[in-house]
Scaffold this active site. Sequence first.
Site, PDB file in Angstrom:
ATOM      1  N   HIS A 200     138.758  15.491  99.477  1.00 45.87           N
ATOM      2  CA  HIS A 200     137.642  15.456  98.527  1.00 45.87           C
ATOM      3  C   HIS A 200     136.379  14.854  99.132  1.00 45.87           C
ATOM      4  O   HIS A 200     135.825  13.879  98.629  1.00 45.87           O
ATOM      5  CB  HIS A 200     138.040  14.698  97.265  1.00 45.87           C
ATOM      6  N   GLU A 295     134.585  23.364  87.634  1.00 45.37           N
ATOM      7  CA  GLU A 295     133.354  23.364  86.844  1.00 45.37           C
ATOM      8  C   GLU A 295     132.169  23.996  87.563  1.00 45.37           C
ATOM      9  O   GLU A 295     132.056  23.945  88.785  1.00 45.37           O
ATOM     10  CB  GLU A 295     132.963  21.914  86.501  1.00 45.37           C
ATOM     11  N   TYR A 305     128.339  13.257  84.804  1.00 47.67           N
ATOM     12  CA  TYR A 305     129.175  14.441  84.597  1.00 47.67           C
ATOM     13  C   TYR A 305     130.638  14.108  84.305  1.00 47.67           C
ATOM     14  O   TYR A 305     131.479  14.992  84.279  1.00 47.67           O
ATOM     15  CB  TYR A 305     128.996  15.406  85.779  1.00 47.67           C
TER      16      TYR A 305
END
Length: 424
Positions: A200, A295, A305
Amino acid sequence: MLQHLKKSIYLLFTLSLPFYFYACTKPSNEHSKDAVTSANERVVAMAYPPVETLPPNAPTQKPAFYGQTRSPGAKTQTPLNVTILARTLNHPWSIAFLPDGRMLVTEKSGNMRIITTTGIVSSPLLNLPAVKYQAEAGLLDVITDENFSTNRQLFWTYVEASGTKYTVAVARANLSADETKLDNVKVIYRATPSYTGLQHFGSRLLLYQGLLYVCLGDRHDDSIRVQAQQLNSSIGKVVRINKDGTPAAGNPYKTTSTTKGEIWSIGSRDPQGMVINPATSELWESEHGPTGGDEINIIKRGANYGWPVITYGLDNDGTPLNGGKTAQDNMRQPVYYWDPAIAPSGMTFYSSSVITEWQDNLFVASLKDKHIVRLIINNNRVTGEERLLTDQNQRFRDVKAGPDGALYAVTDELQGRLYRISKK
């Protein structure tokens, strides 16, 4: 008689589809602002069912507004040519166009190459800094300066090792006149804190109005992902910096001992796509959700977010995150989400007049489901979805609209490909 009956059945089916789609994506809160959608918006002029046919990972979750997920299907009517320009790239990650239409392409293993419009692949450019290449780490995005024709400047992101910890670095250099190496190489920004994990990293770059936007991932693990909500960390953020790496003027936060002045927005998970919508000048972003919940977001100054407080889909271990919570005050909703996940990565808006039905459409590379997504956008809502190149069985990592009106895409494979998708 039979022919007329078939036509009547087809017409009835077509007219009833929009209401079926609405029933399947009925908002969870009919009184919310986003849920107040006009009848005209609900009647979508498409004759295709949603392209996603698998059941969601979180079937009890409902979208916040009509069309937020499983939009009606769409199909390109323009005949297309699909050409493979290169077949032997080592896990390519990004495409950046040079002024003459050639492409800079990064390979995650640590090489940056120039590829001609006919598919001739150069030797690796020299002088790149050492890259940590393992799992999701490697050489990642590359972009050219808006004045590249005169200054030959480019920027890229890569994962840098410091002992047993790793971080995303943003570097700047000039392409040499003979196009064999990079000159004046300098690291202008490092995401902090560094961390031992190798997942990530996020890491798309965008240059807009002279400023760099960098999206950064949450680094996956429960112990660090919470920093996506903290202002003293680069984790899970979009940052906005000058070309020297300093915080840009006009950012929402001042640099202090507890706040990073480069932060533009917070609460992202693993963002791997950023692009400016040329029709609205807004910043759009794609990010990987957990188990479902991928998303598309419109990134606003100082906005939150939600990750890891709210999400669609399920947590990494397959259980609901925070009881399955998908909304909270002062946290932004995605424009669109996928459940189950498709693993969205690079993306581009198409603004050429060559394929008129694609104008202002958003194209998104999909890794997990191995296709390119076409999203039809109207008033910042998705009204149609199509999946392209599903027959290629390739993990699409990046897609860019070329200066010639074609789409170009690379696939994250050991024998990675460079595609050109054009009008016949």
